[in-house]
Design a protein around this motif. Structure first.
Motif, short mmCIF file in Angstrom:
data_model
loop_
_atom_site.label_atom_id
_atom_site.label_comp_id
_atom_site.label_asym_id
_atom_site.label_seq_id
_atom_site.Cartn_x
_atom_site.Cartn_y
_atom_site.Cartn_z
N ASP A 241 -3.00 5.93 5.58
CA ASP A 241 -2.13 5.15 4.69
C ASP A 241 -0.84 5.87 4.33
N GLU A 242 -0.01 5.19 3.50
CA GLU A 242 1.37 5.58 3.36
C GLU A 242 1.76 5.98 1.95
N ASP A 243 0.91 6.74 1.28
CA ASP A 243 1.29 7.27 -0.03
C ASP A 243 2.56 8.12 0.13
N PRO A 244 3.48 8.06 -0.84
CA PRO A 244 4.72 8.84 -0.73
C PRO A 244 4.50 10.33 -0.52
N LEU A 247 3.60 10.74 3.17
CA LEU A 247 4.76 10.61 4.04
C LEU A 247 5.67 11.83 3.92
N GLY A 248 5.81 12.34 2.70
CA GLY A 248 6.61 13.56 2.51
C GLY A 248 6.00 14.75 3.24
N GLY A 249 4.66 14.85 3.21
CA GLY A 249 3.98 15.92 3.91
C GLY A 249 4.12 15.82 5.41
N VAL A 250 4.11 14.58 5.91
CA VAL A 250 4.33 14.37 7.35
C VAL A 250 5.74 14.79 7.73
N ARG A 251 6.70 14.42 6.89
CA ARG A 251 8.10 14.75 7.16
C ARG A 251 8.33 16.26 7.23
N GLU A 252 7.69 17.00 6.33
CA GLU A 252 7.90 18.46 6.30
C GLU A 252 7.01 19.20 7.29
N GLY A 253 6.08 18.48 7.93
CA GLY A 253 5.22 19.11 8.92
C GLY A 253 3.93 19.67 8.38
N ALA A 254 3.68 19.52 7.06
CA ALA A 254 2.44 20.02 6.47
C ALA A 254 1.25 19.12 6.79
N ILE A 255 1.53 17.86 7.08
CA ILE A 255 0.50 16.90 7.47
C ILE A 255 0.76 16.49 8.92
N VAL A 256 -0.25 16.61 9.76
CA VAL A 256 -0.10 16.33 11.20
C VAL A 256 0.35 14.90 11.43
N VAL A 303 8.41 8.95 10.99
CA VAL A 303 8.17 8.76 9.56
C VAL A 303 9.39 8.21 8.83
N ASP A 304 10.58 8.63 9.19
CA ASP A 304 11.78 8.15 8.48
C ASP A 304 12.00 6.66 8.71
N SER A 305 11.89 6.22 9.94
CA SER A 305 12.09 4.79 10.24
C SER A 305 11.01 3.94 9.60
N PHE A 306 9.77 4.44 9.59
CA PHE A 306 8.68 3.70 8.97
C PHE A 306 8.91 3.55 7.46
N GLU A 307 9.30 4.64 6.80
CA GLU A 307 9.49 4.58 5.35
C GLU A 307 10.66 3.67 4.99
N ALA A 308 11.70 3.68 5.79
CA ALA A 308 12.85 2.80 5.52
C ALA A 308 12.43 1.33 5.64
N GLU A 309 11.63 1.03 6.65
CA GLU A 309 11.15 -0.34 6.84
C GLU A 309 10.24 -0.76 5.69
#
Length: 316
Positions: A241-244, A247-256, A303-309
């Motif tokens: 799922d897409e908790d903020p 998504l932030g962790g995915v963006r920074e690389g901490a979450i695969v 992740v960036d395009s998904f969050e914007a959508e």
């Protein structure tokens, strides 16, 4: 003059009765979730969009006081008693709730979402294929641990179909590899317990290689606990799922990566399908009663395009 006044009063009374009857004729559709979580705000946005297109219906979004099958059932019984025409529910514990769900289905139109109750008399399920979501998570685990390793999972409701099927999908995908899912800890959607489960797992298994958050809030608690313990980046994180925070962790690389669903469409499509069904149009219901809304894998590349959508869709 007296006759005119009496006639005017009679007309006003008749108009009032007519308007009241019109309001009472407006059918109510309810979406009942399995517990309080920000994940459901996305589905709620879909329901609000459907309301704009269903002016002849009243749409309601309901949260139970606690994540309990008994409390959820009492909420549905109250809705039935209040005169709702249809309910869509994410069943907390479908295996033990079949009779209760059937009682609801005998009085109003019943759909399920998110966590199905296939043995019940629900008309249709609209949501993800949780087995396929689990398989996607399993692929992320294999990618994150090419040399293998032990993983621990965390989930809200182990008895719910969505949890059981996601775990099944993971186990199917990693079977025969050196990646192991050695434990899955439930928390009954108790946030304090959810975070404590992560800390306890770290203490009990210092050689854990990855952690999997099977519910939307589990992954943020994994992230926060690992960060507080200084182990963020040392232990791989796989999310759902897409908790903020996720998504932030995915963006920074901490979450695969995280496997996301589309709860907005559950709310939007589900309400419209129930309204059509009540209006006599059953063409939108497939023979097997399964309406699958595909999910997708979000990683650093998208992740960036998904969050914007997502923000454009729900308006925040």
């Amino acid at each position: 003059m007296k006759r005119l006044l009496m006639a005017g009063a009679a007309f006003a009374m008749a108009l009032s009765v007519t308007l009241s009857a019109g309001a009472q004729d407006k059918k109510t559709l309810a979406f009942v979730v399995n517990g309080a979580s920000d994940f459901w705000k996305i589905a709620e946005a879909g329901v609000k969009k459907a309301q704009e297109e269903l002016p002849n219906y009243t749409l309601e979004f309901k949260y139970p006081e606690q994540s309990s099958a008994a409390i959820q059932q009492r909420l549905m019984d109250d809705l039935v008693a209040a005169g709702v025409s249809a309910i869509m529910v994410s069943a907390v514990d479908p295996k033990t709730s079949t009779d209760a769900l059937d009682r609801v289905a005998g009085q109003v139109l019943l759909f399920t979402t998110d966590s199905d109750a296939p043995q019940s008399k629900r008309v249709a399920y609209i949501g993800s294929s949780n087995v396929e979501l689990g398989k996607d998570a399993g692929k992320l685990m294999l990618k994150a641990l090419p040399d293998g390793g032990k993983c621990i999972g965390f989930v809200g409701l182990p008895g719910a179909d969505n949890a059981r099927e996601r775990i099944e999908g993971v186990q199917t995908t990693i079977k025969g590899s050196k990646v192991e899912l050695v434990d899955v800890r439930g928390d009954d959607i108790d946030f304090a317990r959810a975070k404590r489960n992560v800390a306890d797992a770290l203490s009990a298994m210092p050689d854990v290689a990855c952690m999997v958050g099977f519910y939307s809030y589990n992954t943020p608690f994994i992230y926060e606990t690992l960060k507080e313990s200084g182990k963020l980046g040392q232990i791989k994180i796989i999310g759902f799922d897409e908790d903020p925070v996720t998504l932030g962790g995915v963006r920074e690389g901490a979450i695969v990566g995280t496997v996301v669903q589309n709860p907005y469409e559950w709310g939007y499509q589900g309400m419209k399908l129930m309204a059509k069904y009540l209006d006599g149009d059953k063409s939108g219901i497939p023979g097997d009663g399964l309406i699958i809304v595909p999910g997708q894998v979000i990683d650093k590349a998208n992740v960036d395009s998904f969050e914007a959508e997502l923000k454009a869709r729900i308006g925040k």
